[in-house]
Enzyme design. Structure first.
Site, short mmCIF file in Angstrom:
data_model
loop_
_atom_site.label_atom_id
_atom_site.label_comp_id
_atom_site.label_asym_id
_atom_site.label_seq_id
_atom_site.Cartn_x
_atom_site.Cartn_y
_atom_site.Cartn_z
N LYS A 37 -64.10 -22.81 -6.78
CA LYS A 37 -64.27 -23.40 -8.11
C LYS A 37 -64.45 -22.31 -9.16
O LYS A 37 -63.67 -22.24 -10.09
CB LYS A 37 -65.46 -24.37 -8.12
CG LYS A 37 -65.13 -25.74 -7.51
CD LYS A 37 -65.50 -25.89 -6.07
CE LYS A 37 -65.03 -27.20 -5.47
NZ LYS A 37 -65.88 -27.66 -4.38
N TRP A 53 -71.75 -34.74 -2.71
CA TRP A 53 -71.88 -33.47 -1.97
C TRP A 53 -73.27 -33.31 -1.36
O TRP A 53 -73.40 -32.87 -0.21
CB TRP A 53 -71.51 -32.28 -2.86
CG TRP A 53 -70.02 -32.13 -2.98
CD1 TRP A 53 -69.29 -32.20 -4.11
CD2 TRP A 53 -69.09 -31.90 -1.91
NE1 TRP A 53 -67.96 -32.03 -3.82
CE2 TRP A 53 -67.80 -31.85 -2.49
CE3 TRP A 53 -69.20 -31.74 -0.53
CZ2 TRP A 53 -66.63 -31.64 -1.74
CZ3 TRP A 53 -68.04 -31.54 0.23
CH2 TRP A 53 -66.78 -31.49 -0.37
N ASP A 61 -76.94 -25.76 -3.42
CA ASP A 61 -75.48 -25.70 -3.31
C ASP A 61 -74.91 -25.56 -4.72
O ASP A 61 -74.84 -26.54 -5.47
CB ASP A 61 -74.98 -27.00 -2.64
CG ASP A 61 -73.46 -27.07 -2.61
OD1 ASP A 61 -72.79 -26.13 -3.07
OD2 ASP A 61 -72.94 -28.09 -2.10
#
Ligand SMILES: *Cc1c(COP(=O)(O)O)cnc(C)c1O
Length: 363
Positions: free
Chosen positions: A199, A102, A175
């Site tokens: 999530k 990511w 993030d």
């Protein structure tokens, strides 16, 4: 329906009481006779919901007053672009720490949009004797060298988490898509925090942005108005029609989390869940996790079977036992059990029981 435990990495399971409440309220929210999806975002009822959601999030994360909380479109990746467009105008420079898939994607998106600005990258994961280990460099330099430092404290795909808060001469952009509200964190150390919702917060599409007010003075690039932090802040996240249903569900998740004792209580449960699963992996030679103990993700437990030819049987038999979505990300293979806030301890125990039994049968 027999009990199912959904270990999907995202969109992930949401707390069952929240889903039951949403179902009950779907056709008639707040006694209005219509769904929360079907009312104006500018109605007094929705604005009250929006305000309460923000207040609850501020309380859960102890967000200081000098931060805006924004409810935006476009999930996590939308923010990969937004941070560049909002902060790097006028030839700015940024540094990206790369610790997995990511943060690498965030860096690549930044380079794609960079134009005249410069994106530096630093790989911070080393493979030491087959074990992925975070080696954090000392971050030194003059404060105006970079507009921000970007990193990803929890790498959802790789199962790597950075628990120590980092120190940087530049504002930190983090993030937190897959770790937000799973453990306590000092918001005042960050210039900006963002998280795609699917999530630990709610349905996909929504992104939560927590931004220190002075960051909005940085020069912007030309960009889509809906991704402009200043406009979003000025309009209380309602410059255009926000994702209202996702916002409503996020609000319900915040209420649920407060009800179980907030982030601190959740963190204790999350520690226990991860500890039980890693203990099972470490105890049996049948399974293996390739991440240094200090960097093992609490939210996304990755593991491999010693004998890969059993992967298919493992997944099929797990599913038959109601243990869903354990297949690892296609890039890294193996297995991954995502243990977000909504996953109960019982789900982990059911998985551990299955893993022990499967290993014994195939030994
Ligand atoms: C899931 C995830 C993203 C991407 O979110 P989208 O909403 O699909 O854009 C970004 N970063 C991390 C750490 C993630 O886990």
């Amino acid at each position: 329906m027999s009990v199912k435990y959904n270990f999907c990495a995202g969109p992930a399971m949401l707390p069952p009481p929240v889903m039951a409440k949403a179902q009950q309220e779907l056709l008639d929210w707040n006694g209005l006779g219509v769904s929360v999806m079907e009312i104006s975002h500018r109605s007094s009822e929705f604005i009250a919901l929006a305000k309460q959601a923000e207040a609850d999030l501020r309380e859960l994360m102890s967000i200081p007053d000098n931060y805006h909380v924004l409810f935006m479109h476009g999930g996590g990746r939308g923010q990969f672009a937004a941070v560049v467009n909002n902060f790097l105008g006028d030839k700015g420079r940024a540094l990206y720490l790369v610790s997995g898939q990511w943060s690498k994607s965030a860096m690549e998106e930044a380079r794609k949009l960079a134009g005249d600005c410069q994106i530096d990258a630093l790989n911070i994961v080393e493979n030491i004797n087959g074990i992925n280990t975070v080696v954090m460099p000392a971050l030194k330099g003059s404060g105006d060298e970079y507009r921000y430092l970007h990193y990803c404290p929890n790498e959802t795909v790789d199962g790597i988490e950075i628990f120590d808060e980092i120190t940087s001469p530049w504002p930190i952009v983090a993030d937190l898509s897959s770790t937000i509200m799973s453990r306590e964190l000092d918001v005042s150390r960050y210039g900006l925090i963002y998280a795609g919702a699917q999530k630990n917060i709610g349905p996909s599409g929504l992104a939560i942005v927590i931004v220190r007010k002075d960051m909005l003075e940085l020069p912007q690039m030309p960009q889509a108005s809906i991704m402009d932090y200043r406009l979003c802040a000025e309009h209380d996240s309602m410059f255009n029609t926000p994702p209202t249903f996702a916002w409503y569900l996020a609000a319900e998740v915040f209420t649920w989390l407060k009800g179980i004792g907030g982030v601190k209580a959740m963190e204790a449960i999350n520690k226990e869940k991860a500890a039980r699963l890693y203990a099972c992996i470490d105890k049996l030679d049948f399974y293996r996790n390739g991440v240094a103990v200090a960097n093992r993700s609490r939210m996304n437990v990755t593991f491999q079977l010693a004998d890969e030819s059993l992967d298919k049987a493992f997944l099929t038999e797990a599913e038959a036992k109601g243990l869903l979505a354990l297949k690892g990300h296609r890039i890294v293979g193996g297995m991954r059990a995502s243990l977000y806030n909504a996953m109960p301890l019982d789900g982990v125990d059911a998985l551990v029981t299955f893993m022990e039994e499967f290993a014994a049968r195939h030994a």
